[in-house]
Structures are given as C-alpha cells and as structure tokens.
Design a protein around this motif. Structure first.
Motif, PDB file in Angstrom:
ATOM      1  N   MET A   1       0.841  -1.193   0.000  1.00  0.00           N
ATOM      2  CA  MET A   1       0.000   0.000   0.000  1.00  0.00           C
ATOM      3  C   MET A   1       0.879   1.247   0.000  1.00  0.00           C
ATOM      4  SD  MET A   1      -2.771   1.322   2.865  1.00  0.00           S
ATOM      5  CE  MET A   1      -3.881  -0.048   2.657  1.00  0.00           C
ATOM      6  N   ASN A   2       0.541   2.201  -0.870  1.00  0.00           N
ATOM      7  CA  ASN A   2       1.269   3.463  -0.896  1.00  0.00           C
ATOM      8  C   ASN A   2       0.949   4.276   0.352  1.00  0.00           C
ATOM      9  OD1 ASN A   2       2.376   2.918  -3.439  1.00  0.00           O
ATOM     10  ND2 ASN A   2       0.559   3.736  -4.476  1.00  0.00           N
ATOM     11  N   ARG A   3       1.911   5.091   0.772  1.00  0.00           N
ATOM     12  CA  ARG A   3       1.706   5.898   1.970  1.00  0.00           C
ATOM     13  C   ARG A   3       0.603   6.924   1.727  1.00  0.00           C
ATOM     14  NH1 ARG A   3       4.265   6.562   6.690  1.00  0.00           N
ATOM     15  NH2 ARG A   3       4.048   8.554   7.766  1.00  0.00           N
ATOM     16  N   ILE A   4      -0.350   6.974   2.666  1.00  0.00           N
ATOM     17  CA  ILE A   4      -1.488   7.890   2.575  1.00  0.00           C
ATOM     18  C   ILE A   4      -1.079   9.229   3.186  1.00  0.00           C
ATOM     19  CG2 ILE A   4      -3.891   8.264   3.275  1.00  0.00           C
ATOM     20  CD1 ILE A   4      -4.097   5.175   3.543  1.00  0.00           C
ATOM     21  N   THR A   5      -1.267  10.302   2.431  1.00  0.00           N
ATOM     22  CA  THR A   5      -0.795  11.608   2.899  1.00  0.00           C
ATOM     23  C   THR A   5      -1.904  12.618   3.117  1.00  0.00           C
ATOM     24  OG1 THR A   5      -0.433  12.346   0.612  1.00  0.00           O
ATOM     25  CG2 THR A   5       1.421  11.285   1.738  1.00  0.00           C
ATOM     26  N   ASN A   6      -3.164  12.243   2.814  1.00  0.00           N
ATOM     27  CA  ASN A   6      -4.269  13.167   3.046  1.00  0.00           C
ATOM     28  C   ASN A   6      -5.574  12.396   3.128  1.00  0.00           C
ATOM     29  OD1 ASN A   6      -5.334  12.872   0.270  1.00  0.00           O
ATOM     30  ND2 ASN A   6      -3.463  13.999  -0.291  1.00  0.00           N
TER      31      ASN A   6
ATOM     32  N   GLU B   1      -6.849  10.558  -0.117  1.00  0.00           N
ATOM     33  CA  GLU B   1      -6.161   9.291  -0.362  1.00  0.00           C
ATOM     34  C   GLU B   1      -6.644   8.218   0.612  1.00  0.00           C
ATOM     35  OE1 GLU B   1      -2.001  10.002  -0.201  1.00  0.00           O
ATOM     36  OE2 GLU B   1      -1.950  11.239  -2.013  1.00  0.00           O
ATOM     37  N   LEU B   2      -6.975   8.614   1.837  1.00  0.00           N
ATOM     38  CA  LEU B   2      -7.512   7.661   2.808  1.00  0.00           C
ATOM     39  C   LEU B   2      -8.852   7.129   2.331  1.00  0.00           C
ATOM     40  CD1 LEU B   2      -7.533   6.163   5.487  1.00  0.00           C
ATOM     41  CD2 LEU B   2      -8.403   8.230   6.591  1.00  0.00           C
ATOM     42  N   ASP B   3      -9.713   8.013   1.846  1.00  0.00           N
ATOM     43  CA  ASP B   3     -11.022   7.586   1.337  1.00  0.00           C
ATOM     44  C   ASP B   3     -10.859   6.595   0.189  1.00  0.00           C
ATOM     45  OD1 ASP B   3     -12.348   9.144   3.153  1.00  0.00           O
ATOM     46  OD2 ASP B   3     -12.583  10.857   1.786  1.00  0.00           O
ATOM     47  N   ALA B   4      -9.914   6.881  -0.686  1.00  0.00           N
ATOM     48  CA  ALA B   4      -9.671   5.992  -1.818  1.00  0.00           C
ATOM     49  C   ALA B   4      -9.153   4.633  -1.351  1.00  0.00           C
ATOM     50  CB  ALA B   4      -8.681   6.638  -2.782  1.00  0.00           C
ATOM     51  N   ALA B   5      -8.286   4.654  -0.347  1.00  0.00           N
ATOM     52  CA  ALA B   5      -7.726   3.408   0.177  1.00  0.00           C
ATOM     53  C   ALA B   5      -8.805   2.557   0.847  1.00  0.00           C
ATOM     54  CB  ALA B   5      -6.611   3.709   1.174  1.00  0.00           C
TER      55      ALA B   5
ATOM     56  N   ALA C   1       1.843  -5.700  11.821  1.00  0.00           N
ATOM     57  CA  ALA C   1       0.871  -4.606  11.865  1.00  0.00           C
ATOM     58  C   ALA C   1       1.555  -3.245  11.927  1.00  0.00           C
ATOM     59  CB  ALA C   1      -0.059  -4.795  13.062  1.00  0.00           C
ATOM     60  N   ILE C   2       2.600  -3.126  12.729  1.00  0.00           N
ATOM     61  CA  ILE C   2       3.321  -1.853  12.843  1.00  0.00           C
ATOM     62  C   ILE C   2       3.973  -1.495  11.514  1.00  0.00           C
ATOM     63  CG2 ILE C   2       5.320  -0.735  13.920  1.00  0.00           C
ATOM     64  CD1 ILE C   2       4.588  -2.256  16.503  1.00  0.00           C
ATOM     65  N   ALA C   3       4.578  -2.487  10.871  1.00  0.00           N
ATOM     66  CA  ALA C   3       5.213  -2.228   9.575  1.00  0.00           C
ATOM     67  C   ALA C   3       4.177  -1.797   8.540  1.00  0.00           C
ATOM     68  CB  ALA C   3       5.942  -3.491   9.106  1.00  0.00           C
ATOM     69  N   GLN C   4       3.024  -2.449   8.529  1.00  0.00           N
ATOM     70  CA  GLN C   4       1.961  -2.076   7.591  1.00  0.00           C
ATOM     71  C   GLN C   4       1.435  -0.671   7.878  1.00  0.00           C
ATOM     72  OE1 GLN C   4      -0.894  -5.226   8.100  1.00  0.00           O
ATOM     73  NE2 GLN C   4       0.095  -6.580   6.623  1.00  0.00           N
ATOM     74  N   ALA C   5       1.250  -0.362   9.174  1.00  0.00           N
ATOM     75  CA  ALA C   5       0.741   0.958   9.543  1.00  0.00           C
ATOM     76  C   ALA C   5       1.736   2.054   9.173  1.00  0.00           C
ATOM     77  CB  ALA C   5       0.440   0.999  11.042  1.00  0.00           C
ATOM     78  N   GLU C   6       3.027   1.771   9.327  1.00  0.00           N
ATOM     79  CA  GLU C   6       4.046   2.753   8.942  1.00  0.00           C
ATOM     80  C   GLU C   6       4.062   2.960   7.426  1.00  0.00           C
ATOM     81  OE1 GLU C   6       7.554   1.035  10.608  1.00  0.00           O
ATOM     82  OE2 GLU C   6       7.360   2.116  12.532  1.00  0.00           O
ATOM     83  N   GLU C   7       3.961   1.857   6.689  1.00  0.00           N
ATOM     84  CA  GLU C   7       3.970   1.945   5.231  1.00  0.00           C
ATOM     85  C   GLU C   7       2.757   2.709   4.715  1.00  0.00           C
ATOM     86  OE1 GLU C   7       3.985  -1.035   1.313  1.00  0.00           O
ATOM     87  OE2 GLU C   7       3.902  -1.853   3.341  1.00  0.00           O
TER      88      GLU C   7
ATOM     89  N   LEU D   1      -0.891  10.792   8.061  1.00  0.00           N
ATOM     90  CA  LEU D   1      -1.998  11.189   7.175  1.00  0.00           C
ATOM     91  C   LEU D   1      -1.908  12.657   6.754  1.00  0.00           C
ATOM     92  CD1 LEU D   1      -5.034   9.361   8.856  1.00  0.00           C
ATOM     93  CD2 LEU D   1      -3.527   8.531   7.034  1.00  0.00           C
ATOM     94  N   GLY D   2      -0.708  13.214   6.802  1.00  0.00           N
ATOM     95  CA  GLY D   2      -0.529  14.606   6.414  1.00  0.00           C
ATOM     96  C   GLY D   2      -1.025  15.600   7.441  1.00  0.00           C
ATOM     97  N   SER D   3      -1.227  15.139   8.692  1.00  0.00           N
ATOM     98  CA  SER D   3      -1.797  15.994   9.737  1.00  0.00           C
ATOM     99  C   SER D   3      -0.748  16.830  10.461  1.00  0.00           C
ATOM    100  CB  SER D   3      -2.518  15.124  10.771  1.00  0.00           C
ATOM    101  OG  SER D   3      -1.586  14.284  11.457  1.00  0.00           O
ATOM    102  N   GLY D   4       0.526  16.484  10.291  1.00  0.00           N
ATOM    103  CA  GLY D   4       1.577  17.156  11.041  1.00  0.00           C
ATOM    104  C   GLY D   4       1.915  16.458  12.342  1.00  0.00           C
ATOM    105  N   PHE D   5       1.119  15.476  12.743  1.00  0.00           N
ATOM    106  CA  PHE D   5       1.350  14.715  13.971  1.00  0.00           C
ATOM    107  C   PHE D   5       2.205  13.487  13.662  1.00  0.00           C
ATOM    108  CE2 PHE D   5      -0.215  11.094  16.626  1.00  0.00           C
ATOM    109  CZ  PHE D   5       0.417  11.468  17.814  1.00  0.00           C
TER     110      PHE D   5
END
Length: 632
Positions: free
Chosen positions: A1-6, A9-13, A284-290, A299-303
């Motif tokens: 999965m490509n990294r989600i940045t906004n 992109e989350l909705d599409a994923a 799970a951690i590796a997938q969440a990071e990816e 998610l592009g939130s700055g956090f």
C-alpha cells in the motif's frame, strides 16, 4: 500500500479495501490463534489454499441469503488466517462466508468435504457443526456460547485476516484516528474518553480519561504512551488474542492516546512467551508505517508517532506499571515507591500513559460512537464490555466478552453451559493469583469493579476459573500462593517474606501437619501483606487465601483437625483401606507394599497400618479383586 498523505487518499484506500474484501464469492476463515495452531490449523489453512487455487474460476452454486434462487457464478475463494474465534475448546475452528457457517474440531482430512459441499454447492456439513440437545447450530451467531455475548473489543477476531491492514480498513479501521486528527483537539479527545467512564481493563479499573488528562497537563513536553501486553495471570489470554487477531485496533487506540497527550514515542511491552503476538504486532506496525498511520506526519496531519516493541522475560511483577517501565529501560523489573506516579515520571522519568491492550482496543469505538453510547453498555460507573478467559470445570471454555455488570450465573450456566458432568458448583476464582473466590451465594453478583470489590474479589485481567465440588480450595490457595511467592520480586519485606511464610503454612496444612493456630496466623499475615506491601501485586497477593478462609473455613478445619481432605486432592490426607468383604486374603498387596504397612493371614482379610502407609498406591495397582480403596 502506498503511503497515505491526506484524507482523499484515505477515502480511496478504504474504498479499495472494501472492494477487495467483497471480491471473493466465498471466504474461508481458518482460526490461526495460538490454541488452534497448536491443534493443527496451519495444515488446514495450507490445504484450503491448495484447493482454492485449483478451483479458481470454476462455476459454483451460490444461494443468496433469504432467497431460494440458486445462482451460478465463478468461484473466487479467499482463504484467510483469522484471529481467535473464542470457542477454544472446539478448535480448530473454520468459518465459511457468506453463509456464516462455523465448523468445529476440523481436521486436515475434513477440508475436501467442506470445500466440495459448502464452497462448491452451498451445502452445510452438519457432522462438523456444533450440536447440543439434538439441535444443529449452523451459524456461529446462533450457538448459545456466542449468542449471550456482546463482542465489541473481540468483534473482528475470527472475522478478518489478522495479518492484512486492508481488511481492518474495510471494516472501519483507522476512521477514529481520522476523526481525531482532522476534527478534534487533543483536549476534546481526552474529554470524550473521560465522559465515557472507560476504566482500565488491566485489573485496577483506574479512569482512563483522568490518567490521560494527568499526563497532558505535565510541564514536561517529552511524553510516552506504553501498552501493557504482559498478561502474566495463569490461564489468561484476552490481551494475547487481541494482539494476534486484531492488532490494528490496539495500535489505533495507542495512536489516539499519543495525539491526546502529545506523545511522539510509544512502546508495546509483550511477553516473549507470546511469539505469535509479537510476530503479528511487528507485521501490523510495519503495515501501519507503510500506509501512513504511524511514523512522521501521519496522514498529512503534522502529527508524528512511532511505536516500538519490547519483549519481557516473563516476570509476573512486570505487569505492575513502574516495574514494566523499568524493564523497558533495561533495568531489573521492580516496583518503586510512589509518588511520583507513572503519569508524572514513568518511562525514562517522563510523563507516561500506561494502559493495557484491552483498554486501548476500546478507544476507537468510543471516539466513533460517542461517550453516551459507551455508557449505555453496562453499569454507569463501570460501562462497556469485559473479555474473560473462561476455564476450569465448565462445559464451554474459551474467550468470552460480555457487558460489565453481567451476572456470574449467566456466564457459568448460559455461556459456559454449566459444569461438566453436572457436578455442583463450588467456587469461581476470578482475577487470577491476585483475585478472590466467589461462591454459589454470589451467582447473582454483577461482574464489575465496584460489585466485586464489595465481595473481597477483583476482576483483575479477566481470568475466570470455575471449580466444582471435587476441587480442594485449600490446595487452590496453596497453588496460587506458590505462584505469587515464586514471582515476588523480593524488593519489599512484606511480600518477600510474608508470602514465603504463608506458603510454608499452607504446605504444612495440605501435608496433614497444620494446626488451628495456623489458620489465625494465615489471616494475620495476609492482612499485614495487604496493608504494607509496596505495589498492587503484593497488596493483592493474599486475596486467594483470605477469600477461601472466609468462605471455606470448615474445609481448612477438616485439614488441620480431622486430617482429612474431602475431595481427595491432598494426597497426604488420603487414607488407604481394605474392604474385608472384597479381600480374598491372597497377600499380593502385602507382598508389593514397599514399607510393609499391610499385614494379615492367607485367605483372611488383610489390613493397612495407616501410620506406616506412604500412600504410594501399589496396593491398589496389585489388587485383582478391587478390595483396596481410598477414603477422603
């Protein structure tokens, strides 16, 4: 999965994940929890994978729910490794969707029949389904064991691929994180958790929102979020099942906690004896990071937030907060004097949020559904659900989840199906070695923090051991005290020396050498340890002994006065006797007695000298006429 940045992109994923989830005409969910894997479910999974590849594109008969029409369609079978289904006694378990059929005690040789009958023709294999009182339960949700439960934390366990982040996204995963990152301030998140009255599921029942609030208000800006996945109670496996079966739900709760308190680093402390949980967490951690749910600029939130795994060496005391954080730091896991508390100076002497796996797994549901929704489940002061490991002399053992406040009777007799062989209930040990005993008079007690405290017991991590009339409660108390004494870190005198003295007394009692004065001394020591031990584990160490003394004192008296164990479990108190009516006087028992405790004349009844008898059982083994018996 490509990294989600906004958000877009989350909705599409999520849309893509939902399409993938529904792309298969049939799904075979093979339980790949630790228990079922031990029973051979990996071979079952491999066999189904082979058959699915061979049948790809074959036309199958599919009967849509609530319709009689048979539809011919291409066979696209998804074979998945799920987490624990909960009904552990019936494993290995296999769930077939879209029919929601559940097959129990499946063997590798059953795979072909299941595939040909159910996958290719939509027919159930009833011999592999749960039967009770002449009724065949085809669907998992119909089985009494499941029907009486409210599975919220465990909702996804057994229903999604435990190693695939897309399946978690497809069932609503990480939507709570999206909500807090883009629509809520950290203080609002803490307020929702506080309003929900979520209390820690690790045993203490401390208000989660208040703990987060305490960390957030600290002047120190470097803060940590820690998850306690140590779960040291014998027989408890609630946290393990979440880490194995739905790890992203726990991770999402940790990320939300980090956002709420301003932490950028988190640790999961999980015992090394849980290799599958560690493996699934790493995945799970590796997938969440990816995917962009962990790491920098989430998610592009700055956090930003990172999670690390720390494996413990199995010390029971490391379930205590300050001992756990010391272990992560590389020090010996020992509790420290408080204050300062963990929320002020925890990991690396920084403010730390420390909750257990089940607590974090509740967070996303509360954020999405609201505090009022959560408070509508269970009692107002102890809302939500609680997972329990139901074991012992009950017919249906396994992992269950019920609303807080559920009556003990409902768990034992409705979900558990009553006691094996219908032997009367004697007691229920709740809370593991740090808990207490509930008796038949307590069957109507509500299982929540406050109700149990009034009974001298505690929920603990959630162990429930059902004991029938054949159980010796004195031996149970000795067993738990032996465990606690072995696991004492030795830092404080009350726990180190007090539990040792209590164990010595209990061992004297079960060996037939106890006195009435010992019972008074047990109570005195138990109360002293409770009042003066350094940590929560030490303060609760004497609970099993104190509660059994209170509820089963007569049984203790029989051990010390009559030198008798009514259940026969304390071998030193068992008496060997010879039935003169059955004895033929062959002398075989006497000839095989290693200590010469049996005397008599040929063709006349022999007798056993109980003072010499070492209770080895040789006489019973060698008597062809079943004349030798034991008396409790």
């Amino acid at each position: 999965m490509n990294r989600i940045t906004n958000v877009s992109e989350l909705d599409a994923a999520v849309k893509q994940a939902e399409e993938m989830l529904h792309a298969d005409s049939h799904r075979i969910l093979v339980c790949a929890g630790t228990g079922c894997l031990a029973g051979g479910s990996q071979k079952i999974y491999d066999r189904f994978c082979e058959m699915a590849k061979q049948s790809e594109g074959v036309k199958v008969e599919f009967v849509p729910e609530a319709e009689d029409t048979v539809i011919k369609e291409s066979c696209h079978v998804g074979v998945k490794k799920s987490g624990c289904h909960g009904f552990c006694e019936m494993g290995p378990l296999v769930r077939i969707e879209p029919y929601n059929y559940i097959y129990i005690k499946v063997k590798e040789e059953d795979c072909e029949e299941i595939f040909n009958e159910t996958i290719l023709h939509g027919r159930p294999v009833e011999r592999l389904m749960y039967h009770k009182d002449g009724v065949v339960y085809r669907q998992q949700e119909e089985i009494p064991f499941y029907k009486k439960q409210t599975r919220l934390v465990l909702k996804n366990c057994g229903h999604i691929d435990a190693e695939n982040i897309n399946e978690y996204l497809a069932v609503g995963g990480y939507q709570a994180l999206r909500k807090v990152l883009f629509t809520m301030e950290p203080s609002e998140v803490i307020q929702v958790i506080s309003d929900s009255n979520l209390r820690g599921r690790g045993g203490g029942g401390f208000p989660t929102g208040y703990k987060w609030q305490q960390v957030a208000r600290q002047a120190e800006k470097i803060r940590y979020v820690v998850c306690n996945g140590d779960e040291g109670d014998p027989g408890a496996f609630m946290d393990r099942s979440v880490m194995e079966g739905d790890p992203h739900k726990m991770l999402e709760g940790m990320i939300i906690a980090a956002y709420a308190v301003g932490a950028q680093e988190g640790y999961v402390y999980v015992r090394a004896e849980y290799p599958l949980a560690v493996s699934r967490l790493k995945t799970a951690i590796a997938q969440a990071e990816e995917a962009g749910f962990l790491g920098e600029n989430i998610l592009g939130s700055g956090f930003s937030f990172h999670i690390h795994i720390n494996r413990g060496a199995g010390a029971f005391v490391c379930g205590e907060g300050s001992a756990l954080t010391a272990s992560i730091e590389g020090q010996r896991g020992m509790p420290r004097t408080k204050p300062p508390r963990t929320v002020e100076q925890g990991l690396f002497a920084k403010p730390t949020v420390l909750n257990n796996v089940e607590t974090y797994a509740n967070v996303s549901m509360i954020i999405l559904n609201g505090a009022d929704w959560y408070k509508s489940i269970g009692p107002e002061k102890s809302p939500g659900t609680k997972a329990f490991a139901l074991t012992g002399s009950v017919k249906n053992t396994g992992l269950i989840e019920v609303p807080m406040g559920t009556k003990l009777r409902e768990i034992v007799y409705d979900i558990g199906g009553g006691l094996k062989d219908d032997i009367p209930l004697k007691a229920v040990q709740i809370g593991g070695p740090s808990g207490g005993c509930l008796v038949t008079d307590d069957l109507e007690v509500s299982l929540d923090f406050d109700s149990l405290k009034s009974k001298g017991a505690m929920i603990g991590s959630g162990g429930l051991v059902v004991m029938d009339e054949n159980t010796c409660l004195v031996e149970v108390a000795r067993f738990f005290m032996n465990f606690t004494q072995n696991e004492s870190c030795g830092k404080c005198v009350p726990c180190r020396e007090g539990t040792k003295r209590m164990l010595e007394i209990l061992e004297r009692i079960v060996a037939g050498n106890g006195t009435l004065e010992d019972l008074d001394l047990l109570e005195e020591l138990g109360q002293a340890i409770t009042d003066t031990a350094l940590c929560g584990l030490g303060k609760s160490a004497a609970l099993p002994v104190l509660s059994t003394l209170k509820n089963f004192r007569q049984e203790y008296i029989e051990h010390v006065v009559d030198k008798r164990c009514r259940t026969g479990n304390c071998k030193a108190l068992v008496r060997y006797k010879i039935d003169p009516e059955a004895c033929k006087g062959c002398s075989k028992c006497a000839r095989n007695c290693p200590v010469g405790a049996i005397t008599g004349e040929i063709r006349k009844p022999f007798v056993i000298d109980t003072a010499k008898c070492i209770k080895c059982g040789a006489c019973i083994d060698n008597c062809a006429f079943h004349a030798v018996y034991t008396e409790n």
